[in-house]
Scaffold this motif. Structure first.
Motif, mmCIF file in Angstrom:
data_model
loop_
_atom_site.group_PDB
_atom_site.id
_atom_site.type_symbol
_atom_site.label_atom_id
_atom_site.label_comp_id
_atom_site.label_asym_id
_atom_site.label_seq_id
_atom_site.Cartn_x
_atom_site.Cartn_y
_atom_site.Cartn_z
ATOM 1 N N THR A 1 55.199 14.309 14.085
ATOM 2 C CA THR A 1 55.396 13.144 13.211
ATOM 3 C C THR A 1 56.335 13.480 12.059
ATOM 4 O O THR A 1 56.396 12.773 11.070
ATOM 5 C CB THR A 1 54.053 12.677 12.637
ATOM 6 N N ASP A 2 57.043 14.591 12.149
ATOM 7 C CA ASP A 2 58.057 15.033 11.191
ATOM 8 C C ASP A 2 57.492 15.492 9.840
ATOM 9 O O ASP A 2 58.216 15.592 8.854
ATOM 10 C CB ASP A 2 59.113 13.933 10.970
ATOM 11 N N ALA A 3 56.188 15.749 9.793
ATOM 12 C CA ALA A 3 55.620 16.300 8.561
ATOM 13 C C ALA A 3 55.927 17.803 8.502
ATOM 14 O O ALA A 3 55.841 18.486 9.525
ATOM 15 C CB ALA A 3 54.120 16.075 8.545
ATOM 16 N N ILE A 4 56.308 18.311 7.295
ATOM 17 C CA ILE A 4 56.612 19.736 7.178
ATOM 18 C C ILE A 4 55.315 20.541 7.287
ATOM 19 O O ILE A 4 54.349 20.267 6.562
ATOM 20 C CB ILE A 4 57.293 20.042 5.830
ATOM 21 N N ILE A 5 55.307 21.505 8.183
ATOM 22 C CA ILE A 5 54.127 22.380 8.274
ATOM 23 C C ILE A 5 54.332 23.607 7.396
ATOM 24 O O ILE A 5 53.442 24.018 6.657
ATOM 25 C CB ILE A 5 53.870 22.829 9.729
ATOM 26 N N ASP A 6 55.519 24.183 7.451
ATOM 27 C CA ASP A 6 55.769 25.396 6.653
ATOM 28 C C ASP A 6 57.270 25.706 6.634
ATOM 29 O O ASP A 6 58.009 25.257 7.504
ATOM 30 C CB ASP A 6 55.004 26.588 7.267
ATOM 31 N N GLU A 7 57.664 26.495 5.635
ATOM 32 C CA GLU A 7 58.997 27.087 5.649
ATOM 33 C C GLU A 7 58.892 28.383 6.434
ATOM 34 O O GLU A 7 57.971 29.174 6.204
ATOM 35 C CB GLU A 7 59.451 27.385 4.221
ATOM 36 N N VAL A 8 59.804 28.584 7.335
ATOM 37 C CA VAL A 8 59.662 29.737 8.238
ATOM 38 C C VAL A 8 60.982 30.466 8.429
ATOM 39 O O VAL A 8 62.050 29.946 8.089
ATOM 40 C CB VAL A 8 59.167 29.287 9.638
ATOM 41 N N LEU A 9 60.860 31.679 8.959
ATOM 42 C CA LEU A 9 62.033 32.436 9.370
ATOM 43 C C LEU A 9 61.889 32.661 10.875
ATOM 44 O O LEU A 9 60.887 33.206 11.329
ATOM 45 C CB LEU A 9 62.081 33.776 8.638
ATOM 46 N N VAL A 10 62.877 32.194 11.621
ATOM 47 C CA VAL A 10 62.783 32.268 13.077
ATOM 48 C C VAL A 10 63.776 33.304 13.599
ATOM 49 O O VAL A 10 64.953 33.256 13.250
ATOM 50 C CB VAL A 10 63.079 30.886 13.699
ATOM 51 N N THR A 11 63.291 34.244 14.384
ATOM 52 C CA THR A 11 64.185 35.239 14.980
ATOM 53 C C THR A 11 64.316 34.946 16.469
ATOM 54 O O THR A 11 63.311 34.711 17.144
ATOM 55 C CB THR A 11 63.628 36.656 14.785
ATOM 56 N N VAL A 12 65.551 34.953 16.926
ATOM 57 C CA VAL A 12 65.834 34.593 18.321
ATOM 58 C C VAL A 12 66.208 35.845 19.100
ATOM 59 O O VAL A 12 67.029 36.649 18.641
ATOM 60 C CB VAL A 12 67.019 33.598 18.358
ATOM 61 N N PHE A 13 65.575 36.052 20.245
ATOM 62 C CA PHE A 13 65.931 37.156 21.149
ATOM 63 C C PHE A 13 66.257 36.542 22.511
ATOM 64 O O PHE A 13 65.429 35.817 23.065
ATOM 65 C CB PHE A 13 64.762 38.132 21.316
ATOM 66 N N LYS A 14 67.462 36.838 22.986
ATOM 67 C CA LYS A 14 67.838 36.213 24.263
ATOM 68 C C LYS A 14 67.616 37.154 25.431
ATOM 69 O O LYS A 14 67.916 38.343 25.349
ATOM 70 C CB LYS A 14 69.294 35.782 24.200
ATOM 71 N N SER A 15 67.112 36.599 26.510
ATOM 72 C CA SER A 15 66.893 37.354 27.741
ATOM 73 C C SER A 15 68.210 38.013 28.163
ATOM 74 O O SER A 15 69.246 37.380 28.069
ATOM 75 C CB SER A 15 66.408 36.399 28.821
ATOM 76 N N PRO A 16 68.229 39.241 28.598
ATOM 77 C CA PRO A 16 67.085 40.130 28.812
ATOM 78 C C PRO A 16 66.829 41.066 27.633
ATOM 79 O O PRO A 16 66.082 42.029 27.780
ATOM 80 C CB PRO A 16 67.539 40.938 30.026
#
Ligand code: GDP
Length: 475
Positions: A59-74
């Protein structure tokens, strides 16, 4: 790279913390997280990059400020696409994020499922996968070292190579079977025998390392014995109180001191039968001679405590004879140094070294001098450093505890190693007896299967379920 359905779990310990990490792995992990993330488009980002933003609910409510790290296969732990979300460590936030990710299409991970995927995708072999659990569980310097060495490949790489060579031989031996009655020999028996002996030479020290490996994992079984009033319970309390002081000095530690466990310089000691020591009401009855023997039998290291103020050189010699008979490594500790006159101490010290020459104690074998001098302590005043130094030195001189040597700490590994060794011993005996190829082939197949199950080259669903099921969720 084969990617399975996306799974999600909290990767850090449950409970409140500054930061918590939630991990998503599998086909579509990045796109799925991206639907909840406001910031950069995660699907367009390079592997191994971190991005700040907010996570929003459906519903577009903010849950938290986060830092997302992406790791791509493999290039990730599981070799699948992986996203690690670092959020604030509130149980409410963690629950919300997990629930949004599940609604977005991820499934909650089963215990050990991340590690199992890493294993199935060839990230490491089974021994290494199990070491992941051990590294995380390691709570002493020595167990940490043993687990890390296994994680890096330890003995399993070498066994895998040898197994491959054995497979080639088995193929040749089985070819001989196809020729039935004809007397052919494709597999050179002396070479096969040599290879099997090489494998046994690798396996046997590993089998022997298990008791030391077990010590690393579970602690050195240690017992404090001595006559009533020697000060055993006072010593136990002094040791445990120091431990408590050390633990509570480390800010943020919540680990309770376990009453029969002791860490000295990163080595764990497991104190046997401390209940009897703490229960001082019927000490004299409880610590009978027979019972002391039983306690010594259970121990890998014996701390023999005597009262310096009342013990005579003759009594000491008798004690040493009894300890020597038990065959267990021991340290001889003189207690109440605060109340023992210097002259008495010197007499007792000196009596150790004239022992083998002058002893009249029956049954005392020659040269039965203790490997270390009397360690003097005052348990009452907590003057026990000398004892602690000797205990940790004793544990460390055990060669298997030295860094670098491979140590087996896992009962499953031990079982496969013993079975392999048995099968190879059979096969060698069969060759020596000139037995026909079909018998040799049978033993070889057993050895191959056992080795394969050890490293995970041969697996069954049951085996995987039992290994990874023991991990906790999120690993
Ligand atoms: P246990 O029967 O071997 O467990 O002996 P305890 O620990 O109960 O101690 C017996 C007595 O010796 C108690 O009165 C203790 O206070 C005393 N004691 C223990 N350690 C010392 C010490 O280092 N110096 C002195 N002077 N007395 C001690």
């Amino acid at each position: 790279m084969h990617q399975l359905e996306p799974i999600v779990a909290l990767a850090t310990a449950p409970g409140i913390g500054a930061i918590a990490v939630i991990r998503v792995s599998g086909d579509g992990a990045i796109a799925l997280t991206n639907r909840l993330f406001r910031g950069k488009d995660l699907t367009e980002q390079a592997s191994h990059t971190a991005h700040f933003g907010t996570l929003r609910s459906a519903t577009d409510a903010i849950i938290d400020e986060v830092l997302v790290t992406v790791f791509k296969s493999p290039k990730s732990f599981t070799k699948e696409d992986v996203v690690e979300i670092s959020c604030h460590g509130s149980e409410y936030i963690i629950r919300q994020i997990l629930s949004e990710l599940v609604q977005a299409g991820a499934r909650l991970a089963k215990p050990g499922e991340f590690t199992q995927r890493a294993f199935l995708n060839g990230q490491f072999d089974l021994v290494q996968a199990e070491a992941v659990a051990d590294v995380i569980a390691a709570d002493s310097a020595a167990s940490h070292r043993a687990a890390l060495s296994q994680l890096r490949g330890g003995f399993s790489k070498r066994l895998k190579d040898l197994r491959q060579q054995l497979i080639d031989f088995v193929a040749l031996v089985e070819l001989e079977l196809d020729f039935g009655e004809e007397d052919v020999e494709f597999a050179k028996r002396d070479q096969l025998r040599g290879l099997m002996q090489t494998i046994r030479a690798v396996i046997q020290p590993l089998i022997e390392s298990f008791s030391a490996g077990n010590v690393i994992k579970n602690g050195v079984p240690t017992v404090i014995v001595g006559k009533p009033n020697a000060g055993k319970s006072t010593l136990l309390n002094a040791l445990l109180n120091e431990e408590k002081a050390i633990v509570s000095d480390i800010p943020g530690t919540t680990r309770d001191v376990i009453e029969d466990e002791l860490f000295i310089d990163g080595v764990r000691f497991r104190l046997i039968d401390t209940a009897g020591l703490r229960d001082t009401t019927d000490t004299i009855e409880a610590i009978g001679v027979a019972r002391t023997r039983q306690q010594i039998d259970k121990a890998a290291l014996v701390v023999y405590l005597f009262d310096g103020t009342t013990t005579t050189p003759d009594e000491l010699q008798e004690t040493i004879a009894e300890l020597a008979e038990s065959g267990k490594p021991y340290v001889l500790v003189g207690n109440k140094s605060d109340a023992t006159p210097d002259a008495t101490r010197q007499t007792l010290d000196g009596s150790l070294y004239t022992l083998s020459a002058t002893s009249t104690v029956p049954g005392l074998p020659a040269g039965n001098v203790p490997s270390s001098p009397i360690i003097w302590i005052s348990a009452k005043d907590a003057q026990i450093d000398a004892l602690k130094t000797v205990l940790s030195a004793r544990a460390r001189t055990d060669s298997a505890m030295q860094a670098g040597s491979s140590v087996v700490t896992n009962a499953r590994h031990l079982q496969h190693l013993i079975a392999t060794d048995d099968a190879l011993a059979h096969a060698i005996a069969a060759i020596d007896a000139g037995t026909s190829a079909d018998w040799i082939a049978m033993d070889l197949r057993i050895a191959l299967r056992e080795l394969g199950e050890l490293t995970g080259e041969v697996t069954t669903d049951d085996l995987l379920a039992s290994i990874f099921g023991r991990f906790c969720i999120g690993k």
